[in-house]
Design a protein around this motif. Structure first.
Motif, PDB file in Angstrom:
ATOM      1  N   VAL A  50     -76.005-118.095-130.976  1.00  0.00           N
ATOM      2  CA  VAL A  50     -77.432-118.314-130.718  1.00  0.00           C
ATOM      3  C   VAL A  50     -77.609-119.576-129.883  1.00  0.00           C
ATOM      4  O   VAL A  50     -76.732-120.449-129.847  1.00  0.00           O
ATOM      5  CB  VAL A  50     -78.231-118.449-132.036  1.00  0.00           C
ATOM      6  CG1 VAL A  50     -78.201-117.156-132.813  1.00  0.00           C
ATOM      7  CG2 VAL A  50     -77.711-119.607-132.862  1.00  0.00           C
ATOM      8  N   THR A  51     -78.749-119.671-129.227  1.00  0.00           N
ATOM      9  CA  THR A  51     -79.132-120.876-128.485  1.00  0.00           C
ATOM     10  C   THR A  51     -80.443-121.384-129.061  1.00  0.00           C
ATOM     11  O   THR A  51     -81.411-120.621-129.171  1.00  0.00           O
ATOM     12  CB  THR A  51     -79.297-120.569-126.985  1.00  0.00           C
ATOM     13  OG1 THR A  51     -78.053-120.118-126.460  1.00  0.00           O
ATOM     14  CG2 THR A  51     -79.745-121.811-126.228  1.00  0.00           C
ATOM     15  N   SER A  52     -80.485-122.638-129.415  1.00  0.00           N
ATOM     16  CA  SER A  52     -81.682-123.225-130.028  1.00  0.00           C
ATOM     17  C   SER A  52     -82.621-123.747-128.945  1.00  0.00           C
ATOM     18  O   SER A  52     -82.205-124.475-128.044  1.00  0.00           O
ATOM     19  CB  SER A  52     -81.280-124.372-130.961  1.00  0.00           C
ATOM     20  OG  SER A  52     -80.455-123.887-132.006  1.00  0.00           O
ATOM     21  N   ILE A  53     -83.878-123.359-129.058  1.00  0.00           N
ATOM     22  CA  ILE A  53     -84.924-123.825-128.146  1.00  0.00           C
ATOM     23  C   ILE A  53     -86.050-124.421-128.976  1.00  0.00           C
ATOM     24  O   ILE A  53     -86.523-123.811-129.938  1.00  0.00           O
ATOM     25  CB  ILE A  53     -85.483-122.676-127.277  1.00  0.00           C
ATOM     26  CG1 ILE A  53     -84.370-122.050-126.449  1.00  0.00           C
ATOM     27  CG2 ILE A  53     -86.599-123.191-126.361  1.00  0.00           C
ATOM     28  CD1 ILE A  53     -83.743-122.971-125.440  1.00  0.00           C
ATOM     29  N   TYR A  54     -86.493-125.613-128.641  1.00  0.00           N
ATOM     30  CA  TYR A  54     -87.555-126.273-129.387  1.00  0.00           C
ATOM     31  C   TYR A  54     -88.869-125.502-129.257  1.00  0.00           C
ATOM     32  O   TYR A  54     -89.225-125.016-128.172  1.00  0.00           O
ATOM     33  CB  TYR A  54     -87.747-127.706-128.891  1.00  0.00           C
ATOM     34  CG  TYR A  54     -86.650-128.647-129.294  1.00  0.00           C
ATOM     35  CD1 TYR A  54     -86.654-129.245-130.555  1.00  0.00           C
ATOM     36  CD2 TYR A  54     -85.605-128.941-128.422  1.00  0.00           C
ATOM     37  CE1 TYR A  54     -85.644-130.113-130.937  1.00  0.00           C
ATOM     38  CE2 TYR A  54     -84.590-129.808-128.790  1.00  0.00           C
ATOM     39  CZ  TYR A  54     -84.610-130.388-130.050  1.00  0.00           C
ATOM     40  OH  TYR A  54     -83.611-131.240-130.422  1.00  0.00           O
ATOM     41  N   ASN A  55     -89.582-125.395-130.369  1.00  0.00           N
ATOM     42  CA  ASN A  55     -90.890-124.739-130.337  1.00  0.00           C
ATOM     43  C   ASN A  55     -91.874-125.483-129.441  1.00  0.00           C
ATOM     44  O   ASN A  55     -92.789-124.888-128.871  1.00  0.00           O
ATOM     45  CB  ASN A  55     -91.458-124.632-131.747  1.00  0.00           C
ATOM     46  CG  ASN A  55     -90.727-123.601-132.587  1.00  0.00           C
ATOM     47  OD1 ASN A  55     -90.151-122.659-132.056  1.00  0.00           O
ATOM     48  ND2 ASN A  55     -90.742-123.787-133.901  1.00  0.00           N
ATOM     49  N   THR A  56     -91.694-126.798-129.329  1.00  0.00           N
ATOM     50  CA  THR A  56     -92.561-127.577-128.445  1.00  0.00           C
ATOM     51  C   THR A  56     -92.438-127.081-127.012  1.00  0.00           C
ATOM     52  O   THR A  56     -93.435-127.002-126.277  1.00  0.00           O
ATOM     53  CB  THR A  56     -92.192-129.060-128.516  1.00  0.00           C
ATOM     54  OG1 THR A  56     -92.243-129.489-129.868  1.00  0.00           O
ATOM     55  CG2 THR A  56     -93.154-129.894-127.684  1.00  0.00           C
ATOM     56  N   PHE A  57     -91.215-126.753-126.601  1.00  0.00           N
ATOM     57  CA  PHE A  57     -91.021-126.211-125.252  1.00  0.00           C
ATOM     58  C   PHE A  57     -91.763-124.887-125.100  1.00  0.00           C
ATOM     59  O   PHE A  57     -92.443-124.651-124.101  1.00  0.00           O
ATOM     60  CB  PHE A  57     -89.533-126.018-124.977  1.00  0.00           C
ATOM     61  CG  PHE A  57     -89.243-125.258-123.706  1.00  0.00           C
ATOM     62  CD1 PHE A  57     -89.266-125.896-122.481  1.00  0.00           C
ATOM     63  CD2 PHE A  57     -88.980-123.896-123.735  1.00  0.00           C
ATOM     64  CE1 PHE A  57     -89.018-125.205-121.301  1.00  0.00           C
ATOM     65  CE2 PHE A  57     -88.732-123.192-122.564  1.00  0.00           C
ATOM     66  CZ  PHE A  57     -88.746-123.853-121.350  1.00  0.00           C
ATOM     67  N   ILE A  58     -91.626-124.019-126.107  1.00  0.00           N
ATOM     68  CA  ILE A  58     -92.246-122.691-126.033  1.00  0.00           C
ATOM     69  C   ILE A  58     -93.769-122.794-126.026  1.00  0.00           C
ATOM     70  O   ILE A  58     -94.454-122.070-125.295  1.00  0.00           O
ATOM     71  CB  ILE A  58     -91.770-121.823-127.216  1.00  0.00           C
ATOM     72  CG1 ILE A  58     -90.252-121.604-127.124  1.00  0.00           C
ATOM     73  CG2 ILE A  58     -92.500-120.485-127.236  1.00  0.00           C
ATOM     74  CD1 ILE A  58     -89.660-120.882-128.315  1.00  0.00           C
ATOM     75  N   GLU A  59     -94.321-123.698-126.806  1.00  0.00           N
ATOM     76  CA  GLU A  59     -95.777-123.775-126.958  1.00  0.00           C
ATOM     77  C   GLU A  59     -96.441-124.576-125.841  1.00  0.00           C
ATOM     78  O   GLU A  59     -97.536-124.222-125.377  1.00  0.00           O
ATOM     79  CB  GLU A  59     -96.117-124.402-128.309  1.00  0.00           C
ATOM     80  CG  GLU A  59     -95.719-123.529-129.498  1.00  0.00           C
ATOM     81  CD  GLU A  59     -95.947-124.228-130.823  1.00  0.00           C
ATOM     82  OE1 GLU A  59     -96.374-125.413-130.788  1.00  0.00           O
ATOM     83  OE2 GLU A  59     -95.702-123.615-131.877  1.00  0.00           O
ATOM     84  N   ASP A  60     -95.797-125.671-125.412  1.00  0.00           N
ATOM     85  CA  ASP A  60     -96.481-126.597-124.509  1.00  0.00           C
ATOM     86  C   ASP A  60     -96.011-126.523-123.060  1.00  0.00           C
ATOM     87  O   ASP A  60     -96.776-126.836-122.149  1.00  0.00           O
ATOM     88  CB  ASP A  60     -96.317-128.037-125.003  1.00  0.00           C
ATOM     89  CG  ASP A  60     -96.980-128.258-126.355  1.00  0.00           C
ATOM     90  OD1 ASP A  60     -97.962-127.552-126.640  1.00  0.00           O
ATOM     91  OD2 ASP A  60     -96.514-129.123-127.116  1.00  0.00           O
TER      92      ASP A  60
END
Length: 382
Positions: free
Chosen positions: A14-24
């Motif tokens: 898996v690759t982790s992506i911050y929710n902040t990146f996805i939302e903002d």
């Protein structure tokens, strides 16, 4: 039969992506930029260190300019830091940083406690390097008309003007400064004052997005056109068509190339159109808003009438239709029907003596009474 479990300690599942990146960050970013960011995150977390601009372009089916544009975008968003060689200017590394949890605007600054990760990028030509500290000058006149190059023989372009408020806004606009820097990298030279004026007009007055501006210059430069007059003509054409995204511009470009091929085929040229011939097609489609079917119909009538191609004759047909408001093939049918109706209501035309009978062709002359008496006397004497 024994089950075999394949394991690896190198590539994570898996690759982790911050929710902040996805939302903002992700909602307002171009899709291709997001694709580059996600792939870099995967490579970083997988421990892949031998990356290059060209390899990223091949893997993601983009051009190297698209990859570089994405890297510069994320650098501007403070999610990426590009390291360059001090001597050659080539990219030697990338620092990916954790997104801000309190994202507020496009010019947010990285915090000191951000966790930094490094991936290596090599083989990038120096011509692609952007110095983000070199800020192009913004026009400082209230109303200035760009002195356009006229290498293409285009018509005089509309006046480009700026208000003092626009000048002030552009001087502090991070997106505008970034776009100018990237365009300078495309041109591989500093921009001229009239080029900065044009970009200012498109960005500040016509509200071209940064992505659309970069696509505009990428498209024109790929065709070998770098003078402002040509670029402005293309830009105004897009604006008139309501084009607001690179995808819409790409579709419009495809349609124009298809139009050139259709006209060449209709006129039986057996070759690509010359630049002067393309200008006719551009006028018919862009200025006169003619459907392609109407244009090819005019080409067909030209060949049937003259037995050879003649763009001026075709332009005459389409010019008459343009004055009549013809845009579609249905309009052409109405125009033809109206022409036939008018001809049927016209009285028959008589040209010269054609159609007159023999008696009507007899030339009579005036005869006096003395002549008649003399003629009568001669007849009685016979």
């Amino acid at each position: 039969m024994d089950n075999i479990l394949l394991c690896t300690n190198h590539v994570p599942l898996v690759t982790s992506i911050y929710n902040t990146f996805i939302e903002d960050y992700m909602p307002s970013a171009n899709g291709s930029y997001v694709k580059v960011y996600l792939y870099l995150a995967k490579c970083l977390q997988a421990g892949e260190g031998n990356l290059s601009i060209s390899s990223l372009a091949d893997l993601l089916e983009n051009t190297e300019k698209d990859i570089m544009r994405a890297l510069l975008y994320w650098e501007k968003k403070a999610l990426l830091q590009i390291h360059r060689d001090a001597d050659t200017g080539e990219i030697i590394g990338l620092d990916m940083t954790m997104p801000e949890f309190s994202y507020t605007n496009d010019t947010s600054v990285r915090s000191a406690d951000k966790a930094e990760h490094t991936a290596t990028a090599t083989d990038q030509p120096a011509a692609e390097v952007i110095d983000t500290h070199d800020t192009p000058s913004v026009p400082d006149t209230q109303s200035s008309q760009s002195t356009m190059d006229t290498n293409d023989g285009s018509e005089q372009q509309p006046e480009i003007s700026f208000s003092p408020q626009q000048v002030q806004d552009l001087a502090g606009d991070g997106d505008f400064i970034w776009v100018c820097n990237v365009i300078e990298s495309y041109l591989e030279r500093p921009m001229k004052p009239n080029e900065v004026q044009l970009i200012s007009y498109l960005y500040g007055t016509l509200h071209f997005s940064p992505d659309l501006l970069l696509h505009l210059y990428d498209y024109c430069i790929s065709m070998g056109k770098t003078n402002s007059n040509y670029i402005q003509t293309v830009a105004l054409s897009w604006h008139e068509q309501g084009i607001t995204t690179p995808e819409e511009a790409q579709s419009a470009s495809v349609r124009y190339h298809a139009s050139y091929n259709a006209v060449s085929k209709a006129l039986a040229l057996g070759r690509s159109l010359a630049e002067v011939e393309k200008k006719f097609v551009d006028k018919w489609q862009n200025q006169w808003q003619m459907d392609l079917g109407v244009i090819t119909e005019a080409c067909d009538r030209t060949v049937l009438k003259l037995h050879h191609a003649d763009f001026k004759y075709t332009d005459g047909i389409l010019g008459r239709w343009h004055k009549e408001g013809v845009r579609t093939m249905q309009d052409v049918e109405h125009s033809d029907a109206e022409y036939v109706r008018q001809q049927d209501n016209q009285p028959p035309k008589v040209h010269g003596n054609k159609g007159r009978n023999q008696f009507q062709n007899f030339n009579q002359r005036d005869v006096s009474s003395e002549d008649l008496n003399e003629l009568e006397r001669k007849l009685l004497m016979q």
